[in-house]
Each structure stands twice: as structure tokens, then as C-alpha cells.
Design a protein around this motif. Structure first.
Motif, PDB file in Angstrom:
ATOM      1  N   VAL A   1      -0.684  39.163 -30.532  1.00  0.00           N
ATOM      2  CA  VAL A   1       0.267  37.881 -30.182  1.00  0.00           C
ATOM      3  C   VAL A   1      -0.234  37.704 -28.583  1.00  0.00           C
ATOM      4  O   VAL A   1       0.120  36.575 -28.083  1.00  0.00           O
ATOM      5  CB  VAL A   1       1.220  38.166 -30.319  1.00  0.00           C
ATOM      6  CG1 VAL A   1       1.878  38.169 -31.794  1.00  0.00           C
ATOM      7  CG2 VAL A   1       1.803  39.402 -30.694  1.00  0.00           C
ATOM      8  N   ALA A   2      -1.213  38.754 -28.082  1.00  0.00           N
ATOM      9  CA  ALA A   2      -0.977  38.703 -26.711  1.00  0.00           C
ATOM     10  C   ALA A   2      -2.292  39.198 -26.742  1.00  0.00           C
ATOM     11  O   ALA A   2      -3.482  39.541 -27.104  1.00  0.00           O
ATOM     12  CB  ALA A   2      -0.268  39.973 -25.951  1.00  0.00           C
TER      13      ALA A   2
ATOM     14  N   ASP B   1      -0.640  45.328 -24.249  1.00  0.00           N
ATOM     15  CA  ASP B   1       0.360  44.437 -24.900  1.00  0.00           C
ATOM     16  C   ASP B   1       0.543  44.279 -26.367  1.00  0.00           C
ATOM     17  O   ASP B   1       1.797  44.015 -26.477  1.00  0.00           O
ATOM     18  CB  ASP B   1      -0.083  42.141 -24.171  1.00  0.00           C
ATOM     19  CG  ASP B   1      -0.068  42.714 -22.434  1.00  0.00           C
ATOM     20  OD1 ASP B   1       0.214  44.091 -21.633  1.00  0.00           O
ATOM     21  OD2 ASP B   1      -0.192  41.786 -22.090  1.00  0.00           O
ATOM     22  N   ASP B   2      -0.402  44.024 -26.673  1.00  0.00           N
ATOM     23  CA  ASP B   2      -0.762  43.408 -28.174  1.00  0.00           C
ATOM     24  C   ASP B   2      -0.129  45.174 -28.966  1.00  0.00           C
ATOM     25  O   ASP B   2       1.099  44.591 -29.560  1.00  0.00           O
ATOM     26  CB  ASP B   2      -1.750  42.793 -28.890  1.00  0.00           C
ATOM     27  CG  ASP B   2      -1.329  42.400 -29.808  1.00  0.00           C
ATOM     28  OD1 ASP B   2      -0.858  41.687 -30.338  1.00  0.00           O
ATOM     29  OD2 ASP B   2      -1.985  42.929 -30.666  1.00  0.00           O
ATOM     30  N   LEU B   3      -0.413  45.887 -28.660  1.00  0.00           N
ATOM     31  CA  LEU B   3       0.004  47.398 -29.470  1.00  0.00           C
ATOM     32  C   LEU B   3       2.120  47.039 -29.008  1.00  0.00           C
ATOM     33  O   LEU B   3       2.117  47.646 -29.605  1.00  0.00           O
ATOM     34  CB  LEU B   3      -0.487  48.688 -28.521  1.00  0.00           C
ATOM     35  CG  LEU B   3      -1.517  49.327 -29.751  1.00  0.00           C
ATOM     36  CD1 LEU B   3      -2.752  48.035 -29.421  1.00  0.00           C
ATOM     37  CD2 LEU B   3      -2.234  49.893 -29.017  1.00  0.00           C
TER      38      LEU B   3
ATOM     39  N   PHE C   1       3.847  45.493 -28.632  1.00  0.00           N
ATOM     40  CA  PHE C   1       4.330  43.738 -29.375  1.00  0.00           C
ATOM     41  C   PHE C   1       6.174  44.565 -30.190  1.00  0.00           C
ATOM     42  O   PHE C   1       7.095  44.057 -30.008  1.00  0.00           O
ATOM     43  CB  PHE C   1       3.988  42.812 -29.575  1.00  0.00           C
ATOM     44  CG  PHE C   1       4.323  41.563 -30.621  1.00  0.00           C
ATOM     45  CD1 PHE C   1       4.680  41.183 -29.715  1.00  0.00           C
ATOM     46  CD2 PHE C   1       4.495  41.814 -31.717  1.00  0.00           C
ATOM     47  CE1 PHE C   1       5.934  40.005 -30.030  1.00  0.00           C
ATOM     48  CE2 PHE C   1       5.333  40.408 -32.073  1.00  0.00           C
ATOM     49  CZ  PHE C   1       5.539  39.472 -31.640  1.00  0.00           C
ATOM     50  N   GLY C   2       5.306  45.516 -31.153  1.00  0.00           N
ATOM     51  CA  GLY C   2       6.363  45.999 -32.049  1.00  0.00           C
ATOM     52  C   GLY C   2       6.966  47.368 -31.728  1.00  0.00           C
ATOM     53  O   GLY C   2       8.887  46.446 -31.883  1.00  0.00           O
TER      54      GLY C   2
ATOM     55  N   GLU D   1       8.129  47.302 -28.768  1.00  0.00           N
ATOM     56  CA  GLU D   1       9.428  46.030 -28.063  1.00  0.00           C
ATOM     57  C   GLU D   1      10.175  45.658 -28.556  1.00  0.00           C
ATOM     58  O   GLU D   1      11.407  45.528 -28.394  1.00  0.00           O
ATOM     59  CB  GLU D   1       7.912  45.097 -27.144  1.00  0.00           C
ATOM     60  CG  GLU D   1       8.025  45.786 -25.852  1.00  0.00           C
ATOM     61  CD  GLU D   1       7.124  44.638 -25.235  1.00  0.00           C
ATOM     62  OE1 GLU D   1       6.730  44.911 -23.699  1.00  0.00           O
ATOM     63  OE2 GLU D   1       6.796  43.024 -25.725  1.00  0.00           O
ATOM     64  N   ASN D   2       9.568  44.871 -29.337  1.00  0.00           N
ATOM     65  CA  ASN D   2      10.886  43.893 -30.592  1.00  0.00           C
ATOM     66  C   ASN D   2      11.386  45.186 -31.648  1.00  0.00           C
ATOM     67  O   ASN D   2      12.979  44.798 -31.145  1.00  0.00           O
ATOM     68  CB  ASN D   2      10.213  43.461 -31.649  1.00  0.00           C
ATOM     69  CG  ASN D   2       8.952  42.731 -30.908  1.00  0.00           C
ATOM     70  OD1 ASN D   2       9.466  41.927 -30.427  1.00  0.00           O
ATOM     71  ND2 ASN D   2       8.573  42.017 -32.194  1.00  0.00           N
TER      72      ASN D   2
ATOM     73  N   ALA E   1      -2.263  48.864 -34.006  1.00  0.00           N
ATOM     74  CA  ALA E   1      -0.682  47.865 -33.179  1.00  0.00           C
ATOM     75  C   ALA E   1       0.897  48.190 -34.126  1.00  0.00           C
ATOM     76  O   ALA E   1       1.878  48.214 -33.349  1.00  0.00           O
ATOM     77  CB  ALA E   1      -1.159  46.471 -33.209  1.00  0.00           C
TER      78      ALA E   1
END
Lengths: 271, 277
Positions: free
Chosen positions: B97-98, B103-105, B107-108, B110-111, B155
Motif C-alpha cells: 500500500v505504501a 511504511d508498508d510494514l 500499515f498492519g 497501525e490498523n 508486512a
């Protein structure tokens, strides 16, 4: 493709301007633009120009690269200048022929318009040269966050922007592949008139869209698999922090605004 | 046996308009915690449907699935389930996604609302396991397929799952990329005691597994240790799968009456052949 498209126009050097917080840069660029539209005295334009040149020096980007950004709009600048020249009919007539009347005020006005456009583009270019699209997205998300109060999906919008950025290079690569595949089948993309060329792109666009939808499908699964929207209390890994640089830049811009307003209204009786 | 996944009498039908097609039928499986299971089958055999049933993308039409103590039909625990069952897909490009790997790692986690410092620690750990630490601040665009897929695994790892499902994750990769991803999966299984479910149609990827489950037409037709499963050459062929070269050669040689063992790997076959006089 030699250039990394995800970085857009980003010019990777270390400088004061590069290290500024993207939120501050966005706001300051808005201030700068307001400044450009505010002034209408040629002297004030000199101040704006001097300020721009200082900013370019501070961001350590070669003038040549910055000037390149003007190339794309030079036609529009000339076009606007000519139109303004022709339609500005009041004032002292310098030259007239048939229905064409050129006045002194017209000349001044067109120069100002052209300068305004140039300064506008150069200033905003500096923003995209010193900030990666990713940090611009982060900055925008942060600046828009008050809109959450009115139920505006700020975070979704920022995810959409970041995914769009992520997929630009992928889809570009795909276009290349499809074009090569169609060329191998005898398609030609650079022959014939504009209409024919546009039509020749159809067999590229249709597979591109099909593939984009297929990708979107898998991406949606991947987002779900990584718990997108699991909690409204989403955390942020990267935090934007303000530093002394942001304070210095803000003060510099405040001085800039004061200066151009003063010069524009001729507070000091310089002219 | 410590069972982490229990699949009980599960059937699933795809409904498209009037048409009903079977995804999986009457599947019964128990998967042990910390095991490495390979789910084999040709396209349309129901193996990916089974994977989607495991993390709640689909819910069984009949029967029930319990994963790590969670019933997959329980809507209220769906995110808990998905964070425990990490799923990696076929095309690595379609999972990021990033534009920056770090940043992509993030993402999960963060959600899931994980704290910032903890996300940083998880990123370090996950990148270290997949051996991609030096790429942390780069974009994935220039990476090879195998590297991208390892990032996709990292990720998912950042959510700290107990189960890792690789849904055809090796299908799009070149031989080098495939072996990188397989190595990573085995490493996770051995060092982190992660339960790994590898879904593939390449039989040779199954050799080092603890257990192989072969599916055909939505049903489990073979289930056992690799050495047992590979012996069933007729059933495997009927399932539309191709045996590894070593197995095919040794099978033919045995048919011709040569006194060798049935082999799975090239190395084994070489050993056997050298002993022939």
C-alpha cells in the motif's frame, strides 16, 4: 525507465528546505502564492523574485533544474501576455493599427501577468522538488485532520492517495509491456494523424483497465487481510515533528509578507 | 497434539446468480501448532477457497472452522482472526500500500492500533527475519519478485500472526525467488515456531513439509507425510499434478526392474544411481 516515478520531481539532496516539515512547507507555499497575487507593483515583484532566488539557494537545487519546470508553461505565459496586451484598451496609446491598440498600461499589465504566472509555477515547483510525494501526502493528511470532526474520511483519502502513488510506476510498466506486446503483433502507435494515433491506443487502454481492475481486486483482499479499518483508533508510525528550521522558515515568510506589502503600497516612498 | 486449526465437515458453495458451484466439500482437517503443511492442488481444486475460509474472507456454507480458538463465522472477532492468520497472496505488487517499505510494514500494526515504539520494534524484527533490513527506507519498485514477496511476508509478520498462509505466493516468481520465499517460510517455521500453510501447485515445494494435503475438485484426496503421499503416483496424476523429476525417473527405473528406492529429490536419486552396478 531511468527515473523513479514514485519520487515525481523530487530532487534528492540534503538541505534546509528538504528537512522542513511538509505541513509547514504546504502552508508557506500557500502564503507565497497569496503574496504573488497580492502584489501589483513591479518593485514588489523584485522582492518576490529575490525571495524566490534565496529559497532556491537555500534548497540547494541547481537553477537550471528549477527553470526546466517553466518550459511546460512558457506557451501559456506568452499566450496570456499577448491576450492581455491586446485587450487592455485604456491608457496612453503607444501604437495602433486597424483594431489593434497597444497601450502603455497594457504592456505593464501583461508583463505583470507573465511574471505572476512564472513566479507561481517556480514557487510551487520548489515544493515538489524538496518534498517527496509520500511526505506531501502525510502533510496533507495531517493538515486536513480537523475535517474529521465533520465526518470527512481524511484517513481513507490519504490511503487512496498513497495507493495511487504506489501504483503509478506499476501501471506505467504495464503500459510499456502491453505496448510492446501489441507492437509484436504489428500495431503501430506513432503513425498517422492525431485521430488515428488516439485510436491505436485503444488496444493498450483496454487491457490496462482490465488488469487494473484485477489488481484492485487482489489489493482489496490484501487490505482486508491486514485488518484495514479494524479500529477507529488507528495509530501512526511516522510522526511529523516541528523543528527550529520550521520556526526559522515561518519567520522568514512573515518578513517576506511584510516586505511585499510595504513595498507594494510604497510605505517607504521608494518610488 | 496441540491443534491450532480444526476444520469440521466444511463445505462451501460459490453462488453467482442462479448458478451454484462447489468450492470445497466435506473437508475435515486438523492442523497441529508449529507444523509446516503444504496444500497441493491444480487450479480450481479448491485450495485457495480453503485458505479464504481460514481467515474469514469466506464463511463455510456447512460445518465450522475453529482457528486458534476463534470460530471463523464469528463476525465480532474477524479482525482478531485476521491478525492471527497472516495471509500472503500471489502477486507481491498488488499487496503493498505504501511506496516506502517501512511504511508498508507499518500499515498492519497501525490498523490494529499498536503503539509507535512497538511498531518500530516489529518492523526491525520482521525485516530481519526476511533478510531485507537494508531496504527499509527504499521503494519496492526496483526489487526482484522474490524480494518483493519477502517484503509482503514481513508486512504480514508485523501483525504478529500465529499462522502464516502463503496463497500461491510462489506461483509468479522465478526459481531463485521461489527458493527465497520457501527458505523464509521454513525459517519462520523452525525458528519462530510459526504454523505455515503453503498453497501451491508445484509438487517439489512440498518435499520438506511435515505434511501434505492434496485437493482435487474441492475434496481432500490425499493427506500424510511427503514420503507417503508421493508414493501414490496414480492419485497424484489424477489430481492433475506433476511429480518432481527425481520421482518420475526413479518410478520409471523401478518399473524397468532396477533395484533402487523411490526418490523425491535429485540428491537422493543421484545417491541411488551411484550404487547401481
Amino acid at each position: 525507465m531511468s527515473r523513479d516515478i514514485t519520487l515525481g520531481q523530487y530532487y534528492p539532496v540534503e538541505s534546509f528546505a528538504h528537512k522542513l516539515d511538509p505541513r509547514v512547507k504546504l502552508l508557506l507555499v500557500i502564503v507565497y502564492i497569496v503574496g504573488v497575487f497580492l502584489v501589483d507593483s513591479l518593485y514588489a515583484y523584485i522582492v518576490v523574485g529575490a525571495f524566490l532566488i534565496t529559497s532556491i539557494i537555500v534548497s540547494r537545487i541547481p537553477f537550471k533544474s528549477v527553470l526546466k519546470s517553466v518550459k511546460g508553461i512558457i506557451f501559456i505565459v506568452i499566450f496570456t501576455a499577448i491576450l492581455n496586451l491586446l485587450f487592455h484598451k485604456e491608457g496612453e496609446v503607444l501604437w495602433s493599427f486597424w483594431i489593434i491598440v497597444i497601450t502603455k498600461e497594457g504592456v505593464l499589465f501583461s508583463i505583470k501577468m507573465a511574471l505572476r504566472l512564472l513566479l507561481l509555477v517556480l514557487g510551487t515547483t520548489l515544493l515538489t522538488y524538496t518534498t517527496t510525494p509520500m511526505s506531501l501526502t502525510d502533510g496533507m493528511e495531517s493538515l486536513l485532520s480537523p475535517l474529521k470532526l465533520v465526518k470527512f474520511p481524511v484517513h481513507d483519502v490519504s490511503i487512496i492517495m498513497s495507493i495511487a502513488l504506489r501504483f503509478i510506476p506499476i501501471l506505467m510498466e504495464e503500459v510499456d509491456k502491453i505496448m510492446m506486446a501489441q507492437k509484436a503483433r504489428g500495431a503501430s502507435f506513432d503513425n498517422g494523424n492525431l485521430f488515428k494515433r488516439a485510436k491505436a491506443l485503444l488496444p493498450v487502454l483496454i487491457p490496462l483497465f482490465v488488469s487494473a481492475f484485477r489488481r484492485a481486486d487482489e489489493l482489496a483482499l490484501a487490505l482486508d487481510a491486514r485488518c484495514y479499518n479494524a479500529t477507529p483508533n488507528r495509530t501512526r508510525y511516522k510522526k511529523l515533528t516541528l523543528s527550529w528550521r520550521d520556526l526559522v522558515a515561518t519567520i522568514a515568510f512573515a518578513v517576506y509578507i511584510v516586505l511585499i506589502v510595504a513595498v507594494n503600497n510604497n510605505f517607504w516612498g521608494l518610488y | 497434539m496441540d491443534t491450532i486449526i480444526t476444520i469440521k465437515d466444511v463445505s462451501f458453495n460459490y453462488v453467482t446468480g442462479e448458478q451454484i458451484s462447489r468450492g470445497v466439500k466435506n473437508v475435515n482437517l486438523e492442523i497441529e501448532r508449529g507444523s509446516f503443511v503444504v496444500l497441493l492442488g491444480h487450479n480450481g481444486s479448491g485450495k485457495s477457497t480453503l485458505a479464504k475460509l481460514l481467515n474469514g474472507f469466506l464463511t463455510p456454507t456447512e460445518g465450522e472452522i475453529i482457528v486458534d480458538g476463534i470460530n471463523t463465522a464469528d463476525e465480532s472477532k474477524i479482525f482478531d482472526l485476521r491478525s492471527r492468520v497472516g495471509m500472503v497472496f500471489q502477486n507481491p505488487d498488488n499487496q503493498m500500500v505504501a511506496s516506502i517499505i517501512e511504511d508498508d510494514l507499518a500499515f498492519g500494526p497501525e490498523n490494529l492500533g499498536v503503539e509507535r515504539e512497538e511498531i518500530g520494534r516489529r518492523i526491525n524484527w520482521a525485516l530481519d527475519i526476511v533478510n531485507m533490513s537494508e531496504h527499509r527506507h527504499r521503494t519496492p519498485t526496483k526489487l526482484s519478485g522474490g524480494q518483493k514477496q519477502r517484503i509482503a511476508i514481513a508486512a504480514v509478520l508485523a501483525m504478529l500472526p500465529n499462522i502464516l498462509i502463503l496463497d500461491e505466493s510462489t506461483a509468479m516468481l522465478d526459481p531463485k525467488g521461489r527458493s527465497e520465499v520457501l527458505e523464509t517460510a521454513h525459517k519462520l517455521n523452525k525458528e519462530e515456531n510459526m504454523t505455515v500453510i503453503l498453497i501451491t501447485h508445484y509438487m517439489d515445494e512440498a518435499i520438506d513439509a511435515d505434511r501434505i494435503v492434496v485437493m482435487n475438485d474441492g475434496e481432500v484426496i490425499l493427506d500424510g507425510a511427503p514420503s507417503e503421499v508421493y508414493q501414490q503416483t496414480d492419485v497424484i496424476r489424477r489430481a492433475g499434478l506433476e511429480l518432481p523429476v527425481a520421482a518420475r525417473v526413479s518410478e520409471k527405473l523401478i518399473e524397468r526392474g532396477y533395484p533402487i528406492k523411490f526418490c523425491l529429490t535429485d540428491k537422493e536419486l543421484a545417491e541411488e544411481l551411484c550404487q547401481l552396478k
